[in-house]
Design an enzyme around this catalytic site. Structure first.
Site, PDB file in Angstrom:
ATOM      1  CE  LYS A 171      -3.462  -2.106   3.098  1.00 10.16           C
ATOM      2  NZ  LYS A 171      -4.244  -1.969   4.338  1.00 10.16           N
ATOM      3  CE1 TYR A 174       1.125  -0.475   6.899  1.00  5.15           C
ATOM      4  CE2 TYR A 174      -0.158  -1.803   5.358  1.00  5.15           C
ATOM      5  CZ  TYR A 174       0.001  -1.226   6.607  1.00  5.15           C
ATOM      6  OH  TYR A 174      -0.981  -1.399   7.558  1.00  5.15           O
ATOM      7  CG  ASP A 181      -1.106 -10.596   3.138  1.00  5.89           C
ATOM      8  OD1 ASP A 181       0.040 -11.029   3.355  1.00  5.89           O
ATOM      9  OD2 ASP A 181      -1.910 -10.349   4.054  1.00  5.89           O
ATOM     10  N   GLY A 254      -0.684 -19.013   2.435  1.00  5.24           N
ATOM     11  CA  GLY A 254      -1.857 -19.433   1.673  1.00  5.24           C
ATOM     12  C   GLY A 254      -2.167 -18.476   0.532  1.00  5.24           C
TER      13      GLY A 254
END
Length: 411
Positions: A171, A174, A181, A254
């Site tokens: 983002k 960040y 993710d 994941g």
């Protein structure tokens, strides 16, 4: 109590007959309800994918209400769950599924292609993934507004701030950080868009995102990838030598393996980077297999810390791994043994973490609700941080991948 005769709240009345009053209506004008929603019945003989999808639709009559949202918001969790329902519809067509998906899209996409509640200038890569729903809606309707909305999200990717080595920041707030993710949030949409509308011209750039995170975030000892990498090594959570966050979080891993199998859908076999990405999938799958709990078939919240105090078998990461392993085998990327591991994980989910509700709906327990790094209040990425984040039943980050795993396993 809501009067059953109040037509404006027709969709909400179905909640009254259930024990779970999981969300409230919003004063904002909702999309038109699918009147069939109120009559949803969930057969005990249905496949798990259908049971979960119908449970979600029954608990959340308007698709924007997923995750107990009180008002419409363009968001990644809705994108994930509705993408899973879209995949379910391909295998088990049901007009209710398409209505549910389209009502979400139509809450946001305006005639000029702008997307309500979406803010391009935040450069939040999480906001790209719901754009995956637009390809099918546009293909079915040929309405220009859906194409324009996809172009808007493509513009975000074009302008997304990058690390010096070329990786997308997670983002704008960040800087210099790639999170696992983010690979799921950005790359499958990016890959599909460039193949659909640009003759695949940016597939090398899609591959580069995987190359960078694989190169920098992989732990040489376990083969697992850390939750995030800060190229500047300035964040307090970042290792001063590597820039990596301190722990392995199963959901982050994941997201990564789902990103690999989903982005690969758009890489032709003869593309120079295709084998490389398949190699990443094989490497991380082999590492994850070592940490699958022998007894339950599930994975722990902090992947490599097993049964250490406070750690727990977690639903979202386990569902994501089951999906990626099964799809990886089905597509020929992974050896057949991973299908067995996926089935073992799915058995663990259904036998240990699923509860059947009075109305035939199902509840998936032990799902971490949210976890991140930095921000305010500050998240340090410690073991204690991950195990103490709150849990939520039927969290969409678990239910969406659960549907996808069930589909790949034909369960």
């Amino acid at each position: 109590m809501i009067n059953r005769k109040t037509k404006a709240f027709k969709a909400v009345t179905l909640f009254i007959s259930f024990t779970f009053l999981s969300c409230k209506t919003t004063a904002q004008e909702p999309a038109k309800s699918n009147t069939e929603q109120a009559q949803i019945t969930i057969s005990k003989d249905s496949k798990w994918s259908e049971k979960m999808a119908l449970t979600i639709m029954k608990r959340h009559p308007e698709s924007y209400m997923i995750d107990d949202s009180k008002e419409p918001k363009w968001d990644y969790v809705h994108g994930l769950v509705l993408y899973a329902i879209q995949e379910l519809n391909k295998k088990n067509p049901d007009p209710r599924y398409l209505t549910y998906i389209k009502s979400y899209v139509d809450n946001f996409v305006q005639n000029d292609g702008t997307i309500k509640t979406y803010e391009l200038e935040k450069y939040n890569i999480d906001m790209v993934v719901a754009g995956r729903l637009l390809f099918n809606v546009y293909a079915d309707s040929k309405e220009e507004k859906y194409l324009k909305a996809m172009q808007l999200l493509r513009k975000q990717i074009e302008e997304q701030p990058r690390t010096q080595s070329g990786g997308f920041w997670h983002k704008k707030i960040y800087p210099n950080q790639m999170w696992l993710d983010g690979l799921y949030m950005g790359e499958p949409f990016y890959a599909q868009y460039t193949v659909t509308f640009e003759n695949g011209k940016s597939l090398d750039d899609v591959a580069k995102q995987f190359e960078l995170i694989q190169l920098h975030a992989t732990d040489p000892k376990t083969g697992l990838l850390y939750h995030a990498w800060d190229e500047s090594k300035q964040m307090p959570w970042a290792n001063k030598e590597t820039g990596n966050s301190p722990n392995f979080w199963s959901r982050a891993l994941g997201w990564y393996v789902m990103a690999l199998v989903d982005a690969l859908d758009y890489f032709p076999k003869d593309h120079p980077k295709q084998k490389e990405i398949v190699g990443y999938l094989n490497n991380v799958a082999a590492s994850l297999a070592k940490f699958q709990d022998e007894k339950s078939g599930l994975w722990y919240q902090v992947t490599d810390k097993g049964a250490e105090k406070g750690n727990y078998l977690e639903a979202s990461g386990s569902s994501m791994f089951a999906y990626a392993f099964a799809k990886g085998v089905n597509k020929g990327y992974l050896p057949a043994k991973y299908k067995k591991l996926a089935n073992k994980a799915f058995d663990g989910l259904t036998k240990q973490l699923i509860k059947t509700d009075a109305d035939g709906g199902i509840t998936l327990t032990q799902a971490c609700q949210v976890a991140g790094l930095g921000g305010n209040p500050y998240r340090d990425g410690s073991y204690e941080y991950y195990i103490n984040e709150r849990k939520k039943d039927n969290d969409p980050k678990a239910t969406g991948p659960f549907i996808l795993a069930a589909l790949e396993l034909n369960r």
